[in-house]
Scaffold this active site. Sequence first.
Site, PDB file in Angstrom:
ATOM      1  N   ARG A  97      90.757  43.824 -44.030  1.00 41.11           N
ATOM      2  CA  ARG A  97      90.186  43.617 -46.394  1.00 41.11           C
ATOM      3  C   ARG A  97      90.246  44.732 -46.959  1.00 41.11           C
ATOM      4  O   ARG A  97      90.029  45.826 -46.570  1.00 41.11           O
ATOM      5  CB  ARG A  97      89.060  43.805 -45.586  1.00 41.11           C
ATOM      6  CG  ARG A  97      87.577  43.002 -44.626  1.00 41.11           C
ATOM      7  CD  ARG A  97      86.289  42.992 -44.598  1.00 41.11           C
ATOM      8  NE  ARG A  97      85.930  42.350 -46.172  1.00 41.11           N
ATOM      9  CZ  ARG A  97      85.121  42.522 -46.433  1.00 41.11           C
ATOM     10  NH1 ARG A  97      83.862  43.345 -45.321  1.00 41.11           N
ATOM     11  NH2 ARG A  97      84.369  42.482 -47.238  1.00 41.11           N
ATOM     12  N   GLN A 205      74.163  39.599 -47.741  1.00 38.48           N
ATOM     13  CA  GLN A 205      73.312  41.344 -46.664  1.00 38.48           C
ATOM     14  C   GLN A 205      71.988  42.251 -47.263  1.00 38.48           C
ATOM     15  O   GLN A 205      71.608  42.986 -46.588  1.00 38.48           O
ATOM     16  CB  GLN A 205      74.596  41.747 -47.267  1.00 38.48           C
ATOM     17  CG  GLN A 205      75.960  41.530 -46.582  1.00 38.48           C
ATOM     18  CD  GLN A 205      76.818  40.802 -47.864  1.00 38.48           C
ATOM     19  OE1 GLN A 205      76.247  40.426 -48.436  1.00 38.48           O
ATOM     20  NE2 GLN A 205      78.520  41.257 -47.594  1.00 38.48           N
ATOM     21  N   ASP A 246      82.760  50.944 -52.223  1.00 40.74           N
ATOM     22  CA  ASP A 246      84.278  50.515 -51.847  1.00 40.74           C
ATOM     23  C   ASP A 246      85.134  51.517 -51.441  1.00 40.74           C
ATOM     24  O   ASP A 246      86.580  51.417 -51.034  1.00 40.74           O
ATOM     25  CB  ASP A 246      84.587  48.790 -51.418  1.00 40.74           C
ATOM     26  CG  ASP A 246      83.629  48.454 -50.728  1.00 40.74           C
ATOM     27  OD1 ASP A 246      82.279  47.763 -50.985  1.00 40.74           O
ATOM     28  OD2 ASP A 246      83.309  47.766 -49.233  1.00 40.74           O
ATOM     29  N   ASN A 256      82.048  47.604 -56.333  1.00 35.68           N
ATOM     30  CA  ASN A 256      81.498  47.272 -54.682  1.00 35.68           C
ATOM     31  C   ASN A 256      80.684  46.161 -54.870  1.00 35.68           C
ATOM     32  O   ASN A 256      81.950  45.120 -56.073  1.00 35.68           O
ATOM     33  CB  ASN A 256      80.528  48.450 -55.597  1.00 35.68           C
ATOM     34  CG  ASN A 256      79.023  48.461 -54.012  1.00 35.68           C
ATOM     35  OD1 ASN A 256      79.692  49.092 -53.038  1.00 35.68           O
ATOM     36  ND2 ASN A 256      78.097  48.445 -54.491  1.00 35.68           N
TER      37      ASN A 256
HETATM   38  O1  MRU Z   1      81.814  42.670 -47.621  1.00 28.77           O
HETATM   39  P1  MRU Z   1      81.151  44.155 -47.536  1.00 28.77           P
HETATM   40  O2  MRU Z   1      79.730  43.496 -46.456  1.00 28.77           O
HETATM   41  O3  MRU Z   1      81.793  45.334 -47.016  1.00 28.77           O
HETATM   42  O4  MRU Z   1      80.566  44.864 -48.822  1.00 28.77           O
HETATM   43  C1  MRU Z   1      80.140  45.612 -48.647  1.00 28.77           C
HETATM   44  C2  MRU Z   1      79.495  46.659 -49.922  1.00 28.77           C
HETATM   45  O5  MRU Z   1      80.264  46.308 -51.049  1.00 28.77           O
HETATM   46  C3  MRU Z   1      78.508  47.976 -49.646  1.00 28.77           C
HETATM   47  O6  MRU Z   1      78.081  48.175 -50.899  1.00 28.77           O
HETATM   48  C4  MRU Z   1      79.779  49.254 -49.985  1.00 28.77           C
HETATM   49  O7  MRU Z   1      81.007  48.901 -48.246  1.00 28.77           O
HETATM   50  C5  MRU Z   1      79.459  50.143 -49.303  1.00 28.77           C
HETATM   51  S1  MRU Z   1      78.202  50.459 -48.295  1.00 28.77           S
HETATM   52  C6  MRU Z   1      78.348  52.155 -48.068  1.00 28.77           C
END
Ligand code: MRU
Length: 345
Positions: A97, A205, A246, A256
């Site tokens: 990722r 999520q 992120d 993010n």
């Molecule tokens: O695609 P994801 O579920 O990994 O994305 C997660 C997010 O965007 C969260 O807001 C980010 O990783 C911060 S986690 C504290």
Amino acid sequence: MKNPKENCQGYSLDGIRIFPDRTEILNQLRLPFIEEWLVTSNYREVTKAIKDMVIRGAPIIGAAGAIAMYLAVLEGVGKQNILYYLRNAYLEIVGARPTARELAFRTDEVYKVAEQNIIYGNNSFPVEETYKVVLKIFRESIESTEHIINEGISLFTKKSNILTHCNTGSLAVLGRGTALGIIKEAFKRGLVNMVYTGETRPFLQGSRLTSYELKNEGIPHKIIIDSSAPYLMSKGLVDMVIIGADRISSNFDVANKIGSYSLALAAHHHKIPFYVAAPMVTIDHRLKSGEEIMVEERSENEVLFLNEKRIAPEGVSALNYSFDITPSTLVTAIITEKGIIYPEK
Ligand code: MRU
């Protein structure tokens, strides 16, 4: 969440458990209804779990990357061309990722120690040395989460209605959570009236994971359709927005979950504070601005299908950016373990 448990062997957290011979990963794709753990000693399986979002959220995929790198060392014991093998493993893991800084950063910490030991030390297979780095990462990350929570609490001036997005709790982080950790602590202190959590299409999520965590903590909340946030704000239902990150560029543009930028625009319009909570490692000082952040584009099938059933006409395609970039001018403050950063306007 249960208190993070450490012993000399490893850690047991809500989303991940580590041991010297294996790791266990909670399958987030099956939540909120089924708690299923993937048990593996194979770095490729951990990498696939990261790629497929069995485990997701920036800090926890950083930890998963670190343990995957360690498992590669463990699996590499006895191999002839160990450096070549580890380099390939490293590239596979960090490629799983691209947007979350912590995945590459934490994997790199373990990889470097392996490489240094092989090249400059007397140890061709540095199993213990790399496991120590993994334990250090877990310890540091849990500590920094608690500091972020303490910093975040200082921003509350009254009992508030909070809007959050995606999942930033103990499933995404080592510890109680960043944005969601702050919300959990604020609730304990009587500072939360209502939490609104966006569904977070297409992986949901918000409705599957954030709601699961909020329900477990007994925190009053409502799931909202992502696109309804501006309307809620216009009705005065939101006092603040808190999200995670992120990756953050050196000028404090924030990558993010897709939808964060729309929230920031709406919050700005309605003069509502827009807070981002993230550990310092999220800030990538090599990048001048958000334009340089690589935004992951995921399979169009995540948009075109729901529960494995196609929901769009045959032959139609979709564009599925997994993250967006919020310019720093729309960010009120970034809450880190080292203090609160107020980007220049
Ligand atoms: O695609 P994801 O579920 O990994 O994305 C997660 C997010 O965007 C969260 O807001 C980010 O990783 C911060 S986690 C504290």
